[in-house]
Write a protein that holds these residues in place. Structure first.
Motif, PDB file in Angstrom:
ATOM      1  N   ASN A  12      -1.286  -7.378   5.016  1.00 36.25           N
ATOM      2  CA  ASN A  12      -0.276  -7.918   4.106  1.00 36.25           C
ATOM      3  C   ASN A  12       1.011  -7.105   4.147  1.00 36.25           C
ATOM      4  O   ASN A  12       2.088  -7.628   3.863  1.00 36.25           O
ATOM      5  CB  ASN A  12      -0.822  -7.947   2.673  1.00 36.25           C
ATOM      6  CG  ASN A  12      -0.068  -8.925   1.782  1.00 36.25           C
ATOM      7  OD1 ASN A  12       0.515  -9.902   2.249  1.00 36.25           O
ATOM      8  ND2 ASN A  12      -0.083  -8.661   0.492  1.00 36.25           N
ATOM      9  N   ALA A  13       0.899  -5.825   4.521  1.00 33.86           N
ATOM     10  CA  ALA A  13       2.076  -4.959   4.577  1.00 33.86           C
ATOM     11  C   ALA A  13       2.594  -4.752   5.996  1.00 33.86           C
ATOM     12  O   ALA A  13       3.515  -3.963   6.210  1.00 33.86           O
ATOM     13  CB  ALA A  13       1.742  -3.595   3.952  1.00 33.86           C
ATOM     14  N   ASN A  14       2.016  -5.464   6.975  1.00 35.28           N
ATOM     15  CA  ASN A  14       2.412  -5.278   8.370  1.00 35.28           C
ATOM     16  C   ASN A  14       3.631  -6.143   8.689  1.00 35.28           C
ATOM     17  O   ASN A  14       3.554  -7.370   8.621  1.00 35.28           O
ATOM     18  CB  ASN A  14       1.247  -5.655   9.296  1.00 35.28           C
ATOM     19  CG  ASN A  14       1.519  -5.352  10.745  1.00 35.28           C
ATOM     20  OD1 ASN A  14       2.503  -5.820  11.309  1.00 35.28           O
ATOM     21  ND2 ASN A  14       0.659  -4.563  11.360  1.00 35.28           N
ATOM     22  N   PRO A  15       4.780  -5.533   9.039  1.00 37.17           N
ATOM     23  CA  PRO A  15       5.978  -6.328   9.281  1.00 37.17           C
ATOM     24  C   PRO A  15       5.978  -7.079  10.607  1.00 37.17           C
ATOM     25  O   PRO A  15       6.797  -7.973  10.814  1.00 37.17           O
ATOM     26  CB  PRO A  15       7.096  -5.277   9.264  1.00 37.17           C
ATOM     27  CG  PRO A  15       6.433  -4.016   9.709  1.00 37.17           C
ATOM     28  CD  PRO A  15       5.025  -4.078   9.175  1.00 37.17           C
ATOM     29  N   THR A  16       5.060  -6.752  11.506  1.00 33.77           N
ATOM     30  CA  THR A  16       5.059  -7.376  12.828  1.00 33.77           C
ATOM     31  C   THR A  16       4.385  -8.741  12.806  1.00 33.77           C
ATOM     32  O   THR A  16       4.962  -9.746  13.226  1.00 33.77           O
ATOM     33  CB  THR A  16       4.358  -6.467  13.852  1.00 33.77           C
ATOM     34  OG1 THR A  16       5.002  -5.182  13.861  1.00 33.77           O
ATOM     35  CG2 THR A  16       4.414  -7.077  15.243  1.00 33.77           C
ATOM     36  N   THR A  39      -0.037 -13.893   9.697  1.00 35.37           N
ATOM     37  CA  THR A  39      -1.488 -13.904   9.517  1.00 35.37           C
ATOM     38  C   THR A  39      -1.860 -14.289   8.096  1.00 35.37           C
ATOM     39  O   THR A  39      -2.762 -15.113   7.878  1.00 35.37           O
ATOM     40  CB  THR A  39      -2.068 -12.518   9.855  1.00 35.37           C
ATOM     41  OG1 THR A  39      -1.735 -12.179  11.209  1.00 35.37           O
ATOM     42  CG2 THR A  39      -3.588 -12.512   9.707  1.00 35.37           C
ATOM     43  N   MET A  40      -1.196 -13.719   7.113  1.00 34.77           N
ATOM     44  CA  MET A  40      -1.494 -14.054   5.724  1.00 34.77           C
ATOM     45  C   MET A  40      -1.183 -15.520   5.434  1.00 34.77           C
ATOM     46  O   MET A  40      -1.909 -16.191   4.705  1.00 34.77           O
ATOM     47  CB  MET A  40      -0.708 -13.142   4.785  1.00 34.77           C
ATOM     48  CG  MET A  40      -1.085 -11.668   4.875  1.00 34.77           C
ATOM     49  SD  MET A  40      -2.791 -11.303   4.425  1.00 34.77           S
ATOM     50  CE  MET A  40      -2.753 -11.612   2.656  1.00 34.77           C
ATOM     51  N   THR A  41      -0.086 -16.013   6.016  1.00 40.71           N
ATOM     52  CA  THR A  41       0.268 -17.424   5.833  1.00 40.71           C
ATOM     53  C   THR A  41      -0.837 -18.330   6.362  1.00 40.71           C
ATOM     54  O   THR A  41      -1.253 -19.291   5.702  1.00 40.71           O
ATOM     55  CB  THR A  41       1.584 -17.737   6.568  1.00 40.71           C
ATOM     56  OG1 THR A  41       2.649 -17.034   5.926  1.00 40.71           O
ATOM     57  CG2 THR A  41       1.885 -19.227   6.567  1.00 40.71           C
ATOM     58  N   ARG A  42      -1.333 -18.012   7.532  1.00 40.18           N
ATOM     59  CA  ARG A  42      -2.329 -18.859   8.176  1.00 40.18           C
ATOM     60  C   ARG A  42      -3.626 -18.935   7.377  1.00 40.18           C
ATOM     61  O   ARG A  42      -4.231 -19.998   7.240  1.00 40.18           O
ATOM     62  CB  ARG A  42      -2.619 -18.337   9.587  1.00 40.18           C
ATOM     63  CG  ARG A  42      -3.416 -19.303  10.432  1.00 40.18           C
ATOM     64  CD  ARG A  42      -3.860 -18.709  11.753  1.00 40.18           C
ATOM     65  NE  ARG A  42      -2.924 -17.754  12.320  1.00 40.18           N
ATOM     66  CZ  ARG A  42      -3.228 -16.938  13.341  1.00 40.18           C
ATOM     67  NH1 ARG A  42      -4.430 -16.989  13.876  1.00 40.18           N
ATOM     68  NH2 ARG A  42      -2.358 -16.086  13.813  1.00 40.18           N
ATOM     69  N   TYR A  43      -4.062 -17.806   6.818  1.00 41.68           N
ATOM     70  CA  TYR A  43      -5.384 -17.766   6.215  1.00 41.68           C
ATOM     71  C   TYR A  43      -5.389 -17.810   4.687  1.00 41.68           C
ATOM     72  O   TYR A  43      -6.400 -18.161   4.085  1.00 41.68           O
ATOM     73  CB  TYR A  43      -6.125 -16.506   6.685  1.00 41.68           C
ATOM     74  CG  TYR A  43      -6.360 -16.492   8.177  1.00 41.68           C
ATOM     75  CD1 TYR A  43      -7.094 -17.501   8.789  1.00 41.68           C
ATOM     76  CD2 TYR A  43      -5.836 -15.491   8.974  1.00 41.68           C
ATOM     77  CE1 TYR A  43      -7.309 -17.501  10.155  1.00 41.68           C
ATOM     78  CE2 TYR A  43      -6.047 -15.482  10.343  1.00 41.68           C
ATOM     79  CZ  TYR A  43      -6.786 -16.488  10.930  1.00 41.68           C
ATOM     80  OH  TYR A  43      -6.988 -16.489  12.281  1.00 41.68           O
TER      81      TYR A  43
END
Length: 246
Positions: A144-148, A153-157
């Motif tokens: 959730n804190a990964n800017p790359t 990923t969070m959006t998808r799942y």
């Protein structure tokens, strides 16, 4: 859940390298789950970029070729790890908020009741689901804190569950501006994933008065905090505080 015990001193030699036979690869699924468990453990501790396929294979006790056979590249392995528990976590959250909305009715819903339904499943899994769920919670906090690739990923799942929560809040507060709803949820999402990560920061900050591993209390506090936050941020134009002058 899988336990991560130390390997026996006289562990058997690794399997012969090369593409596994169809017979060996088409087992009961235990090997695939072992690989996912090992990858989840390593990703949660070292992040996506700090883990190699070779390290996952060694942790799982399989040949590197078998990891590639099941999952291909490292990003596909990471996605499989992320999806495995996201499906359970988010299905339970959506079921819980839908059940609460149905039982309470449009006029009976409260922020406290709705947020309790939404937040309780991830806390319960982290409390009672075994070490795998602890690893997964830490992995979600990192992602959730990964800017790359964290946002994608969070959006998808996780977005379907988040959007269902926001839909129900709109029923309770139809005058709320959508931008306020999304900002309020953004703050909740950050607090939730950081708390489930159990970093120990709270323990040190409070001198041991509060413990990051006390997830029962954490969920209760978060429900109250988030309910007050949504009311403050998403209130009507008459009750919303004015923005400070630039």
């Amino acid at each position: 859940m899988t336990r991560f015990d130390a390997p026996a001193p006289d562990a058997p030699a690794p399997a012969r390298r090369g593409r596994p036979s169809k017979k060996s690869a088409a087992g009961t699924g235990d090997t695939r789950e072992s690989i996912l468990d090992a990858a989840e453990d390593l990703f949660s501790k070292h992040g996506f970029y700090g883990v190699t396929i070779r390290e996952v294979a060694r942790e799982a006790g399989v040949d590197t070729a078998l990891v590639h056979y099941y999952f291909g590249a490292k990003r596909a392995l990471f996605d499989a790890v992320f999806l495995r528990r996201a499906e359970v976590w988010n299905a339970e959250r959506v079921d819980a908020v839908n059940r609460y909305a149905r039982e309470a009715g449009p006029e009976g819903m409260t922020f406290e009741g709705l947020l309790e339904a939404f937040l309780r499943p991830p806390f319960e899994w982290s409390l009672k689901g075994g070490p795998g769920w602890k690893h997964y919670s830490a992995l979600v906090a990192q992602t959730n804190a990964n800017p790359t690739f964290g946002g994608e990923t969070m959006t998808r799942y996780f977005d379907p569950a988040a959007r269902r929560l926001i839909e129900l809040i709109k029923l309770m507060m139809p005058e709320a501006r959508e931008v306020d709803l999304y900002w309020a949820y953004h703050n909740l999402s950050g607090a939730l994933t950081l708390t489930l990560g159990e970093t120990g920061r709270l323990d040190r900050l409070s001198g041991g008065l509060a413990r990051s591993g006390d997830l029962e209390s954490a969920c209760d506090y978060m429900v109250r905090f988030a309910a007050a936050g949504f009311r403050a941020v998403c209130g009507s134009e008459k009750t919303r505080p004015e923005s400070p002058a630039a």
